[in-house]
Write a protein that holds these residues in place. Structure first.
Motif, PDB file in Angstrom:
ATOM      1  N   LEU A 175       0.798   3.606  -2.063  1.00 18.48           N
ATOM      2  CA  LEU A 175       0.466   4.287  -0.815  1.00 18.48           C
ATOM      3  C   LEU A 175      -1.019   4.633  -0.775  1.00 18.48           C
ATOM      4  CD1 LEU A 175       1.831   5.182   1.770  1.00 18.48           C
ATOM      5  CD2 LEU A 175       2.367   7.345   0.687  1.00 18.48           C
ATOM      6  N   ARG A 176      -1.556   5.059  -1.910  1.00 19.38           N
ATOM      7  CA  ARG A 176      -2.994   5.335  -1.986  1.00 19.38           C
ATOM      8  C   ARG A 176      -3.791   4.063  -1.704  1.00 19.38           C
ATOM      9  NH1 ARG A 176      -5.527   5.827  -7.643  1.00 19.38           N
ATOM     10  NH2 ARG A 176      -4.987   3.642  -7.410  1.00 19.38           N
ATOM     11  N   VAL A 209       5.793   8.883  -7.405  1.00 15.33           N
ATOM     12  CA  VAL A 209       6.565   8.471  -6.233  1.00 15.33           C
ATOM     13  C   VAL A 209       6.186   9.303  -5.002  1.00 15.33           C
ATOM     14  CG1 VAL A 209       8.909   8.318  -5.289  1.00 15.33           C
ATOM     15  CG2 VAL A 209       8.500   7.741  -7.682  1.00 15.33           C
ATOM     16  N   SER A 210       6.132   8.615  -3.870  1.00 16.85           N
ATOM     17  CA  SER A 210       5.958   9.285  -2.577  1.00 16.85           C
ATOM     18  C   SER A 210       7.166   8.966  -1.719  1.00 16.85           C
ATOM     19  CB  SER A 210       4.691   8.790  -1.871  1.00 16.85           C
ATOM     20  OG  SER A 210       3.539   9.243  -2.524  1.00 16.85           O
ATOM     21  N   ARG A 211       7.572   9.944  -0.935  1.00 12.94           N
ATOM     22  CA  ARG A 211       8.670   9.754   0.012  1.00 12.94           C
ATOM     23  C   ARG A 211       8.107   9.995   1.406  1.00 12.94           C
ATOM     24  NH1 ARG A 211       9.563  12.465  -4.014  1.00 12.94           N
ATOM     25  NH2 ARG A 211      11.040  11.993  -5.643  1.00 12.94           N
ATOM     26  N   TYR A 212       8.487   9.119   2.327  1.00 12.16           N
ATOM     27  CA  TYR A 212       7.963   9.307   3.676  1.00 12.16           C
ATOM     28  C   TYR A 212       8.987   8.956   4.734  1.00 12.16           C
ATOM     29  CZ  TYR A 212       6.803   4.248   3.729  1.00 12.16           C
ATOM     30  OH  TYR A 212       6.848   2.885   3.693  1.00 12.16           O
ATOM     31  N   LEU A 268       5.388  -1.564   2.723  1.00  8.52           N
ATOM     32  CA  LEU A 268       5.447  -0.139   3.074  1.00  8.52           C
ATOM     33  C   LEU A 268       5.935  -0.008   4.509  1.00  8.52           C
ATOM     34  CD1 LEU A 268       2.029   0.937   1.540  1.00  8.52           C
ATOM     35  CD2 LEU A 268       4.286   1.471   0.637  1.00  8.52           C
ATOM     36  N   ASP A 269       7.227  -0.139   4.680  1.00  9.51           N
ATOM     37  CA  ASP A 269       7.834  -0.109   6.000  1.00  9.51           C
ATOM     38  C   ASP A 269       7.395   1.126   6.784  1.00  9.51           C
ATOM     39  OD1 ASP A 269       9.463  -1.174   7.975  1.00  9.51           O
ATOM     40  OD2 ASP A 269      11.199  -0.005   7.319  1.00  9.51           O
ATOM     41  N   GLN A 270       6.912   0.926   7.969  1.00 10.36           N
ATOM     42  CA  GLN A 270       6.491   1.955   8.921  1.00 10.36           C
ATOM     43  C   GLN A 270       5.234   2.733   8.514  1.00 10.36           C
ATOM     44  OE1 GLN A 270       9.694   4.513  10.099  1.00 10.36           O
ATOM     45  NE2 GLN A 270      11.006   2.829  10.702  1.00 10.36           N
ATOM     46  N   ALA A 271       4.597   2.370   7.411  1.00  9.34           N
ATOM     47  CA  ALA A 271       3.385   3.083   6.993  1.00  9.34           C
ATOM     48  C   ALA A 271       2.234   2.862   7.973  1.00  9.34           C
ATOM     49  CB  ALA A 271       2.974   2.664   5.587  1.00  9.34           C
ATOM     50  N   SER A 272       2.341   1.872   8.834  1.00 16.70           N
ATOM     51  CA  SER A 272       1.296   1.657   9.837  1.00 16.70           C
ATOM     52  C   SER A 272       1.123   2.888  10.718  1.00 16.70           C
ATOM     53  CB  SER A 272       1.605   0.428  10.688  1.00 16.70           C
ATOM     54  OG  SER A 272       2.811   0.607  11.399  1.00 16.70           O
TER      55      SER A 272
END
Length: 174
Positions: free
Chosen positions: A93-94, A74-77, A27-31
């Motif tokens: 993501l959850r 799907v989630s988009r971020y 999850l790139d950049q989800a941090s």
């Protein structure tokens, strides 16, 4: 999915602020979602579960600088400008948020974060040159203990402190 756990101690004048983070290469950049409080994470998880189960059509959520739009599958971020850059599984993501919440709760339990930051400080204090984050910096240190990455900003006079004195200066930011 594998996770990367991080504790960062910054310094602003005489105050030391602790930030907790979780990252994942999947999850790139989800941090960036690590700045969410436990209460925000709990609320978002309930709403994401409603989206996944079909009880809610979508969820628009995130932080000031990190925007997420979630639908059932799907989630988009992306960053604050709301330009959607990454598409990931909403369940993934959850699960990331669940892991972030667990890590934050673990760190808070009995002020565990103070104990493990104290261990990192003590190890760096013994051999600061071994843990310099960059060869050109005398204040930024990086160490990994027990699968947690610690980033500490330490000035030369900090090495005169005992572990107890150092830990007593920590302020929570999570």
């Amino acid at each position: 999915m594998s996770y990367e756990y991080q504790l960062t101690v910054t310094r602003y004048y005489s105050q030391r602020y602790v930030m907790i983070g979780v990252g994942s290469s999947a999850l790139d950049q989800a941090s960036s979602l690590s700045e969410m409080s436990i209460n925000e994470i709990t609320k978002t998880l309930a709403e994401l579960n409603a989206v996944i189960s079909g009880n809610l059509e979508y969820l628009d959520w995130g932080t000031d600088l990190f925007h997420v739009f979630s639908e059932a599958a799907v989630s988009r971020y992306g960053d604050f400008d709301k330009v959607e850059r990454y598409e990931v599984s909403t369940i993934g993501l959850r699960d990331f948020l669940i892991e972030l919440k667990k890590f934050k709760e673990q760190c808070l339990a009995g002020d565990y974060y103070k104990a493990i930051i104290g261990e990192a400080f003590a190890a760096i204090k013994v051999n600061p040159s071994k843990y310099k984050r960059w060869s050109t910096s005398d204040t930024h240190f990086l160490i990994t203990l027990n699968n947690i990455i610690f980033s500490l900003i330490l000035e030369s006079n900090d090495f005169n402190l005992t572990q107890t004195q150092y830990v007593a200066q920590l302020e929570r930011e999570f």
